[in-house]
Design an enzyme around this catalytic site. Sequence first.
Site, PDB file in Angstrom:
ATOM      1  N   ASN A 159      55.618  -6.524  94.358  1.00  0.00           N
ATOM      2  CA  ASN A 159      55.143  -5.452  93.483  1.00  0.00           C
ATOM      3  C   ASN A 159      55.136  -4.083  94.143  1.00  0.00           C
ATOM      4  OD1 ASN A 159      54.231  -6.538  90.711  1.00  0.00           O
ATOM      5  ND2 ASN A 159      53.572  -8.085  92.177  1.00  0.00           N
ATOM      6  N   THR A 210      51.097 -11.710  80.381  1.00  0.00           N
ATOM      7  CA  THR A 210      52.335 -10.931  80.384  1.00  0.00           C
ATOM      8  C   THR A 210      53.487 -11.889  80.312  1.00  0.00           C
ATOM      9  OG1 THR A 210      51.448  -9.163  81.652  1.00  0.00           O
ATOM     10  CG2 THR A 210      53.791  -9.374  81.671  1.00  0.00           C
ATOM     11  N   GLU A 247      54.268 -14.594  90.887  1.00  0.00           N
ATOM     12  CA  GLU A 247      54.941 -13.798  91.907  1.00  0.00           C
ATOM     13  C   GLU A 247      54.379 -14.091  93.295  1.00  0.00           C
ATOM     14  OE1 GLU A 247      56.351  -9.959  89.269  1.00  0.00           O
ATOM     15  OE2 GLU A 247      54.484  -9.835  90.395  1.00  0.00           O
TER      16      GLU A 247
END
EC number: 2.3.1.35
Length: 405
Positions: free
Chosen positions: A400, A188, A274
């Site tokens: 998230n 991604t 992340e």
Amino acid sequence: MDVIFNEGGVTAPKGFLAAGVHCGIKKHKKDLAVIYSEVLATAAGVFTTNKVKAAPVRITMENLSDGKAQAIVVNSGNANACTGERGLKDARKMAELVAQKLGLNPHDVVVASTGVIGVSMPMDKVRQGIEQCCKSISVYGGADAATAIMTTDTFKKEMAVKLEIGGKTVTIGGMTKGSGMIHPNMATMLCFITTDANIEAKALKKALKDATAKSFNMISVDGDTSTNDMAVVLANGLAENQLITCGTEDYELFYKGFETVCIELAKMMARDGEGATKFIEVQVKNAPDEISAVKAARAVTRSNLVKTAIFGEDANWGRIICAVGYSGIDFNPDLVDIYISSRAGEMILAENGMGLNFSEDKAKAILSEKDIKVIVDLKQGDGCATAWGCDLSYDYVKINGSYRT
């Protein structure tokens, strides 16, 4: 041949200008960028393997069908994915707006987006942002462009190299974004590479495909693949070197520099995963063949159990050999050696498929560093591969769990 690291990113090569602005897609941060080549460039792209492809991906695949492009427009904060016919219309409009401002054919504009899925583009804001960018593009705008494409990234990701080909200095620059939903086959990410090399379309496409396999397809943060992934390269030929074609020494020189840019950008994304606290490099060596090495390395970097063990600084080598075991390759588990290393030292954890009586304190000291290397020696051939990833921390869930807000 030396590949020399150079200052800058997408505007480092001759004839490339860029800008990045805040137009209101995101609340406060820069969210729209334009990259422009002063002349029509040879172009190539690779795209997400997700069956669900965002509108900008579909439009860009159409626009790159002739192997040419002259500008790129990209926004962050809105993916323009799963938005139906309106999404396609909006993506086309973004290309048209850039073309109008820069005097181009809309078909020569690459369109990319990243952000929240399922929300229509705020086109009034996008229009204003494109106008701002096209007015302010300059050779100094690369850093702003790299900042404008960030989503959950914690730092901008750009770099450039220069090398000599046929007596001419060729420069390759790039920028990328990617922090979550990172997984091989395309990760991604959005990646834009520029070069002033004079190279044929076939050779450029091959370089992108091969370098992607060695770089962007060898990183993993969380095992998710998005709807918007793409890597696009523009080569405008302004270095005025002799045309680079496949199978030549000049191509090999160019490819070395090109692969370097891709690998370094890929490593930046893995490092910025992340919630990540550690950067992990997995080296698989002496595999039966290269394909087996690639599969094994990927399996280790995407294992959540390996990631969490490294986050906890636990030398749980059983999770590593377990990941190799389900990677789908044919190997003898009774031959495998496993090592870990960092700035604090190196040690072997398992030999010939069995654990050793190692020092837990030393292992913890090695794993307490930010950059960790895992080495898996299969001792069954000459295949080797390197993959990159990060640990999985509590903060990944926090990020998230509230991504849309």
